[in-house]
Motif scaffolding. Sequence first.
Motif, mmCIF file in Angstrom:
data_model
loop_
_atom_site.group_PDB
_atom_site.id
_atom_site.type_symbol
_atom_site.label_atom_id
_atom_site.label_comp_id
_atom_site.label_asym_id
_atom_site.label_seq_id
_atom_site.Cartn_x
_atom_site.Cartn_y
_atom_site.Cartn_z
ATOM 1 N N ALA A 5 12.944 6.257 -3.823
ATOM 2 C CA ALA A 5 12.257 5.793 -5.055
ATOM 3 C C ALA A 5 13.203 5.023 -5.637
ATOM 4 O O ALA A 5 14.469 5.424 -5.828
ATOM 5 N N VAL A 6 12.690 3.734 -6.494
ATOM 6 C CA VAL A 6 13.668 3.287 -7.315
ATOM 7 C C VAL A 6 12.862 3.124 -8.745
ATOM 8 O O VAL A 6 11.610 2.793 -8.877
ATOM 9 N N ILE A 7 13.209 3.855 -9.873
ATOM 10 C CA ILE A 7 12.897 3.898 -11.114
ATOM 11 C C ILE A 7 13.357 3.046 -12.099
ATOM 12 O O ILE A 7 14.639 2.993 -12.250
ATOM 13 N N ALA A 8 12.768 1.750 -12.558
ATOM 14 C CA ALA A 8 13.184 0.827 -13.176
ATOM 15 C C ALA A 8 12.446 0.314 -14.375
ATOM 16 O O ALA A 8 11.128 0.649 -14.485
ATOM 17 N N ARG A 53 10.081 -9.954 -8.560
ATOM 18 C CA ARG A 53 8.884 -10.088 -7.951
ATOM 19 C C ARG A 53 9.311 -9.718 -6.485
ATOM 20 O O ARG A 53 8.522 -8.852 -5.605
ATOM 21 N N ILE A 54 10.161 -10.408 -5.773
ATOM 22 C CA ILE A 54 10.230 -10.481 -4.380
ATOM 23 C C ILE A 54 10.713 -8.927 -3.905
ATOM 24 O O ILE A 54 10.358 -8.330 -3.052
ATOM 25 N N HIS A 55 11.684 -8.391 -4.809
ATOM 26 C CA HIS A 55 12.401 -7.409 -4.275
ATOM 27 C C HIS A 55 11.595 -6.152 -4.327
ATOM 28 O O HIS A 55 11.386 -5.273 -3.826
ATOM 29 N N ARG A 56 10.578 -6.030 -5.370
ATOM 30 C CA ARG A 56 9.622 -5.028 -5.700
ATOM 31 C C ARG A 56 8.670 -5.145 -4.320
ATOM 32 O O ARG A 56 8.288 -4.015 -3.836
ATOM 33 N N SER A 57 8.286 -6.283 -3.800
ATOM 34 C CA SER A 57 7.450 -6.276 -2.549
ATOM 35 C C SER A 57 8.201 -5.847 -1.606
ATOM 36 O O SER A 57 7.726 -5.094 -0.575
ATOM 37 N N ASN A 58 9.532 -6.147 -1.614
ATOM 38 C CA ASN A 58 10.152 -5.725 -0.177
ATOM 39 C C ASN A 58 10.365 -4.146 -0.157
ATOM 40 O O ASN A 58 10.451 -3.656 0.953
ATOM 41 N N LEU A 59 10.640 -3.675 -1.448
ATOM 42 C CA LEU A 59 10.387 -2.085 -1.492
ATOM 43 C C LEU A 59 9.292 -1.441 -1.140
ATOM 44 O O LEU A 59 9.346 -0.608 -0.438
ATOM 45 N N ILE A 60 8.095 -2.127 -1.355
ATOM 46 C CA ILE A 60 6.775 -1.514 -1.137
ATOM 47 C C ILE A 60 6.645 -1.815 0.245
ATOM 48 O O ILE A 60 6.356 -0.905 1.095
ATOM 49 N N ASN A 61 7.192 -2.987 1.096
ATOM 50 C CA ASN A 61 6.839 -3.142 2.373
ATOM 51 C C ASN A 61 7.781 -2.090 3.328
ATOM 52 O O ASN A 61 7.447 -2.073 4.339
ATOM 53 N N SER A 62 8.715 -1.871 2.599
ATOM 54 C CA SER A 62 9.751 -1.060 3.406
ATOM 55 C C SER A 62 9.334 0.650 3.072
ATOM 56 O O SER A 62 10.037 1.823 3.690
ATOM 57 N N ILE A 105 9.631 2.158 0.201
ATOM 58 C CA ILE A 105 10.158 2.802 -1.043
ATOM 59 C C ILE A 105 9.470 2.591 -2.173
ATOM 60 O O ILE A 105 8.747 1.320 -2.403
ATOM 61 N N LEU A 106 9.229 3.615 -3.078
ATOM 62 C CA LEU A 106 8.361 3.716 -4.195
ATOM 63 C C LEU A 106 8.994 3.088 -5.427
ATOM 64 O O LEU A 106 10.183 3.655 -5.744
#
Length: 643
Positions: free
Chosen positions: A548-551, A556-565, A567-568
């Motif tokens: 997980a990443v807590i921020a 936008r794009i990195h958040r989508s990439n985390l979800i796609n991968s 990672i919470l």
Amino acid sequence: MKGTLVYKILKDHLIEGDLEIGKEIAIKLNQTLTQDSTGTMVYLQLEAMGIDKIKTDLSVAYIDHNTIQAGFENADDHEFIRTSARKYGLVFSKPGGGICHQVQLERFAKPGATLIGSDSHTPTAGGLGALAIGAGGLDVAVGMANGYYYITVPKVYNVKLTGKLSDKCNGKDVILTVLKELSVKGGVGYIMEYTGPGVDSLSVTDRATICNMGAELGATTSIFPSDERTLDFLTKQNRPEDYTPLSPDADAEYENTLEINLNDIIPMTAKPHSPDNIANVKDEKIKVDQVAIGSCTNSSYADMMKVAKILEGKKVDPSVSLVIAPGSSNILRLLSENGALATFIQAGARILESACGPCIGMGQAPKSKGVSLRTFNRNFKGRSGTMDADIYLVSPETAAASAITGFLTDPSELNIDLTITEPENYGKSDNYFIFPVEEDLGKPVVMGPNIKPFPKAIPLTDSIEKNVILKTGDNITTDDICPSNAKLLPFRSNIPYLSQFSFKTIVDDFYDRAIKNDGGIIVGGDNYGQGSSREHAALVPLFLGVKAVIAKSFARIHRSNLINSGILPLIFVNKDDYDKIDENDTLELSNVINSVKNGKEFTVKVVNKNTEIPVLFKGSPRETEVVLNGGFLNYAKNNKLEV
């Protein structure tokens, strides 16, 4: 957003969902593009999906990033992408053909079309009225496979232009002015829509430059109307049939407005180490060591010809290295035919191939402690390949003037008329394209030894207990998470190798921390993951076991990439709680699945401090299912819409 150009295009392409701000919708996808730095992952994912043929109207695979072949790695990636294009029915653009966004603008982008690309500067095509969005590689792979794209409906920011731009200024100076006003976070959650009488005075390539660096605002994309200027551009590119007039309604509704008088624009520069660290060129008298002209931001024919006018009969200062990279093979051909190329050489410039090159750290690193002026879009620390160099972003006009004087120079000081006459017809060359052939569809792809499988995520678990292995500040970039330089770019197909260099611009031992702690959790500030669309910035942490990443907030794009991968991405309910967590703290997350499913706050317990902090996963119903399934690839196999 009713009546906006954005609204009209989204409505025309709507497949699923309600066209309301903040709601997720699915839209029909007309085009995609990839480049070789991110493309190998896209085509590995396409292979994993087991499809026979793409469903877009057109998809193009460009080779423009990793063109230096110092070893077998880049050449192997090129062959893998070429054979993937052959198998699935894509257009393949060979090395030397040009920079993806410039070539897409010249040859393929259309007003009113939807385009996503595995590169954050895909919005360049908004300069001729396309709705063009940078996305993660997996989004692009699924888009090609299924023919649609999911997007959260953004707000629309009206940038109203009046007046007319001076011949000494460039679209670059306009977007730097916007960045000065709004910052690198000012466009988050918005599409920037340019309107007003000032639009008429801007060429399509100036518009494209402005849209290109909308990515630096954090905007979803940027777009201009399609008008007589657009028709003129498409006609000169031998495709007037692609023209469609598009404009917002007179009573269009915008969520925010910024007014800019182009008469007031003066040459600007972004100082180290952020695109929004803006100053007037005339106020910054600094010695210059290197000048680089090109990139997807400023490599058009018009840009090159203005540079030629400034350099004609002049000589580059003895202390300066000047490199020039035209944006496409067609532009390079025109420059060679009209004598501009000879002017560059006579002045003492070095000519690079039509590729991204130094913009992404592939060659031309400045000297230690050097000052480099670049017509590029990003000046993050270390991106140039030299950690202690100072990188300034400027227009081609400013860059050329400064190359002559040896100091950062306002081109307005030059007694030169910089108006140019563009050719009646740009001509075209297909020599660098390989177009799909029906009988080649389905032929096997070729993979070299450097191409490793992408890491696969596992479904979300109901409890997570991990140590904080890194705490960062605000505006952490994807260059920080997964560095981009000439030494590492050839390994974009090799996540295990890249993982050893993760967060190297911040700490030396992130890899060791991850291995020692069997993964972990990252804590970030505001705008975590700004910059490139590269999904490697999510795949590398996934490979290293980050759960997980807590921020405070995410790009936008990195958040989508985390979800796609898988990672919470979690946000602090109270931003001040960021101060309550330190590196090496042990965090315990419980009741995760139910909380994520229902969009509820849940508690992170800081075990060693006996402190509890509320966090939240904010996502659409589809994004929630993607996270629960352990990534978009797992989800996409079982969930398809009818197009």
